[in-house]
Design a protein around this motif. Structure first.
Motif, PDB file in Angstrom:
ATOM      1  N   GLN A 261       0.840  -1.191   0.000  1.00 19.95           N
ATOM      2  CA  GLN A 261       0.000   0.000   0.000  1.00 19.95           C
ATOM      3  C   GLN A 261       0.877   1.245   0.000  1.00 19.95           C
ATOM      4  N   THR A 262       0.462   2.279  -0.704  1.00 22.55           N
ATOM      5  CA  THR A 262       1.168   3.553  -0.590  1.00 22.55           C
ATOM      6  C   THR A 262       0.198   4.579  -0.012  1.00 22.55           C
ATOM      7  N   VAL A 263       0.712   5.416   0.905  1.00 19.86           N
ATOM      8  CA  VAL A 263      -0.108   6.464   1.509  1.00 19.86           C
ATOM      9  C   VAL A 263       0.578   7.798   1.273  1.00 19.86           C
ATOM     10  N   TYR A 264      -0.153   8.707   0.639  1.00 18.86           N
ATOM     11  CA  TYR A 264       0.410  10.003   0.260  1.00 18.86           C
ATOM     12  C   TYR A 264       0.274  11.000   1.408  1.00 18.86           C
ATOM     13  N   PHE A 265       1.382  11.590   1.859  1.00 20.79           N
ATOM     14  CA  PHE A 265       1.365  12.527   2.988  1.00 20.79           C
ATOM     15  C   PHE A 265       1.758  13.931   2.583  1.00 20.79           C
ATOM     16  N   GLY A 266       1.777  14.216   1.279  1.00 20.18           N
ATOM     17  CA  GLY A 266       2.202  15.541   0.841  1.00 20.18           C
ATOM     18  C   GLY A 266       3.697  15.567   0.625  1.00 20.18           C
ATOM     19  N   THR A 267       4.433  15.897   1.712  1.00 14.37           N
ATOM     20  CA  THR A 267       5.887  15.982   1.562  1.00 14.37           C
ATOM     21  C   THR A 267       6.506  14.638   1.224  1.00 14.37           C
ATOM     22  N   ASP A 268       5.904  13.555   1.757  1.00 15.27           N
ATOM     23  CA  ASP A 268       6.442  12.243   1.421  1.00 15.27           C
ATOM     24  C   ASP A 268       5.340  11.206   1.278  1.00 15.27           C
ATOM     25  N   THR A 269       5.747  10.037   0.795  1.00 15.49           N
ATOM     26  CA  THR A 269       4.785   8.961   0.559  1.00 15.49           C
ATOM     27  C   THR A 269       5.242   7.751   1.373  1.00 15.49           C
ATOM     28  N   HIS A 270       4.318   7.191   2.154  1.00 15.88           N
ATOM     29  CA  HIS A 270       4.658   6.022   2.967  1.00 15.88           C
ATOM     30  C   HIS A 270       4.357   4.762   2.177  1.00 15.88           C
ATOM     31  N   CYS A 271       5.353   3.874   2.063  1.00 17.11           N
ATOM     32  CA  CYS A 271       5.160   2.614   1.365  1.00 17.11           C
ATOM     33  C   CYS A 271       5.143   1.493   2.386  1.00 17.11           C
TER      34      CYS A 271
END
Lengths: 267, 353
Positions: free
Chosen positions: B298-308
């Motif tokens: 899953q990828t989660v978009y946080f603006g400054t970075d993306t959590h994989c």
């Protein structure tokens, strides 16, 4: 679907009982107040509006003396009781709970539980001995007796106020270099003041109203307003008693309103 | 470089109750806080950080051990005789006094002359930008304003040490960020030693010169924000400060064999046996020749970075934090199999708690 929760107000006859209770509570008082303005000599027959009985009561030397005596006793008793109650409240709340705490509460509130007539008889016998031994027959006996039974009434609002007080405030004062006495004087006492004032007012009203203990403890010629009225009722009942009662009622309502305003929770 | 010590605790313990049922709120903690530093005690609730603060303030006495202030034993000196002031979590402003009288309180108790008190109160009001509010009662102020008054009141007597007991926890996020900067500014400007208690790791990292991490009445690690973040001494510290991935493995001959069977070279590692590795999510890169295979769940978009969120071959999960490219799209497909590698020097070998 409508919420069909049980509600006492929907019980059959609720309104009837409520109205009957209010009628019983207030009709006698309203009648008494109305008849205090009666122009006739009777407490039962209306003879037109007049302030006659207020004037008669005002000029009655016995009423004047009894009023002054009542006020002296009530003010003194309220002052003594609120000082004692403040000390008792500080002693019972400003420390970790201890063994026998409940017993202390019971002892402080003893006058609320022991039948007043028992206290009256006990004081009569106790003070009689002292009167014989010292020869002193002044008002001090009544003041001491009133102060004693007023303590629990003063204690309750003061304790409530202390228990509601944020202990961190006292800690903050100590943190800012206040000695324990300075902390009490500059922080605890000012914050406690409304509770003490409320306790004093409640004590004043309770003392002003007392008949039983006063009747037993007083020496000859030491009638307070209530005992004077009781004495009057044994002879001829005139609307003068209504007038005095109405004046007392007004004073009490004013003080209790002040009490309510002082003890209600803010914000 | 030797630095003067402001506060010192020597084997300070505080137990509640006695015998076998005693609760050790503080378990023989020794700590030395330097003059002029911003020191943070960090830990979850019940870790003993507030107890230690109370021992320094004098609201409680240690069961055993000593508290020193500028080298002087103050263990049994009452709070009003310690040149230490506190900013309370609830602010504890005196509700019956105006802002100015609140700030003057400490100086009045110290018996300072009126002229000096007036000047100092004005100075403090200016310092916390509350000149307009001098005659208001605390109940008429907002939370942030009350916070400033509490700060001014505690700073007015120029204490040797200022203690702050989670003072920002009642403020909303934006105001909290503002006050963090404000606190740091005040500390630098006044040069007073600050001992700050918090459970918020971000607060600790952004403001402190040094941090002491506490757990269950014990001090686990003391160090600068970077030391604590980059070289946590154990799993608890690594987990409490920021996000961390943990991997178990066998260390031998300068490399670790993971549970997946893959090997990770760690040339600097010495010793052998079972170890736990800690890798920060932002220290993981996607690299075609990386030593570890992972499936992108899953990828989660946080603006400054993306959590994989990645699943390793043995089913364990780790998180990699990638800086978002200008387009915002990482170009990775969920379900894709990737090879990943930790950045050089980013792998920590932890002691077991």
């Amino acid at each position: 679907m409508r919420d069909r929760k049980f509600s006492i107000t929907r019980m059959p006859g609720f309104a009837t009982v409520a109205i009957a209770a209010f009628v019983l509570l207030y009709v006698p008082i309203v009648t008494m107040v109305i008849y205090s303005f009666n122009a006739s000599d009777s407490v039962a027959l209306w003879g037109g509006f007049s302030l006659r009985w207020y004037a008669i009561a005002w000029e009655n030397e016995f009423v004047q003396q009894a009023t002054i005596r009542s006020l002296v006793i009530a003010v003194s008793a309220a002052l003594i009781a609120s000082v004692l109650a403040t000390l008792a409240a500080l002693g019972t709340t400003r420390r970790p709970s201890f063994k026998g705490q409940t017993l202390i509460y019971v002892m402080i509130n003893q006058p609320l539980m022991v039948p007043e007539i028992v206290t009256a008889v006990a004081l009569l016998i106790f003070f009689a001995g002292i009167k014989v031994a010292t020869g002193y027959t002044g008002l001090l006996y009544l003041i001491i007796a009133h102060a004693a039974f007023c303590v629990p009434f003063a204690y309750l609002p003061i304790r409530a106020r202390l228990e509601g007080m944020d202990l961190t405030l006292e800690r903050a004062a100590a943190d800012l270099y206040a000695t324990p006495f300075q902390t009490f004087r500059r922080v605890t006492l000012p914050l406690l003041a409304p509770g003490i004032a409320a306790g004093a007012m409640l004590s004043f009203v309770i003392s002003l109203d007392d008949v039983i203990i006063t009747e037993f403890v007083k020496s000859a010629g030491q009638d307070t307003l209530p005992t004077y009225m009781l004495g009057q009722l044994r002879r001829a009942v005139t609307p003068e008693v209504n007038a005095i009662s109405t004046a007392l009622l007004v004073l009490t309502v004013l003080l209790l309103t002040a009490f309510f305003l002082l003890t209600r929770k803010r914000d | 470089m030797t630095q003067e010590t402001a506060v010192e605790a020597i084997a300070a313990a505080r137990h509640y109750g006695t015998g076998s049922t005693a609760v050790k709120a503080l378990d023989e903690v020794s700590i030395s806080i330097r003059k002029g530093e911003f020191f943070t005690l960090l830990g979850p609730s019940g870790c003993g950080k507030t107890t230690l603060l109370r021992l320094i303030a004098g609201f409680e006495t240690p069961t055993s051990g000593q508290i020193l202030l500028s080298g002087k034993d103050i263990t049994h000196i009452p709070p009003n005789e310690r040149r230490v002031n506190t900013v309370f979590q609830s602010y504890a402003l005196f509700p019956h006094l105006t802002v100015a009288r609140n700030i003057a309180f400490g100086l009045e108790m110290l018996g300072r002359p009126n002229a000096e008190i007036d000047n100092r109160v004005k100075e403090m009001l200016a310092l916390v930008q509350m000149e307009q509010m001098a005659e208001r009662k605390p109940a008429m102020l907002s939370g942030g304003q009350q916070q400033r008054v509490a700060l001014a009141r505690a700073l007015a007597p120029a204490p040797e040490v200022l203690l702050l007991d989670e003072p920002l926890s009642a403020l909303d996020l934006k105001l909290r960020k503002e006050m963090q900067l404000e606190l740091k500014r005040l500390q630098t400007k006044t040069g007073i030693t600050f001992v700050f208690v918090t459970h918020d790791q971000e607060e600790a990292l952004t403001m402190s010169d040094r941090i002491g991490v506490m757990k269950s009445g014990k001090l686990l690690q003391v160090g600068g924000p970077r030391d604590i973040y980059n070289a946590p001494v154990n799993r608890f510290v690594a987990d409490f400060i920021g996000e961390t991935n943990f991997l178990k493995g066998q260390l031998a001959n300068g490399q670790v064999t993971l549970a997946t069977g893959e090997t990770l070279p760690l040339p600097d590692a010495t010793g052998s046996g079972e170890v736990t590795l800690a890798i920060r999510p932002e220290q993981i890169r996607i690299a075609p020749d990386g030593p570890i295979t992972a499936k992108l769940k899953q990828t989660v978009y946080f603006g400054t970075d993306t959590h994989c969120h990645l699943a390793l071959a043995d089913g364990s999960e780790i998180v990699a934090r990638l800086q978002s490219p200008p387009s915002g799209e990482t170009g990775l497909q969920e379900g894709e199999t990737l090879r990943i590698a930790p950045v050089q020097g980013a792998v920590q070998i932890l002691q077991e708690d």
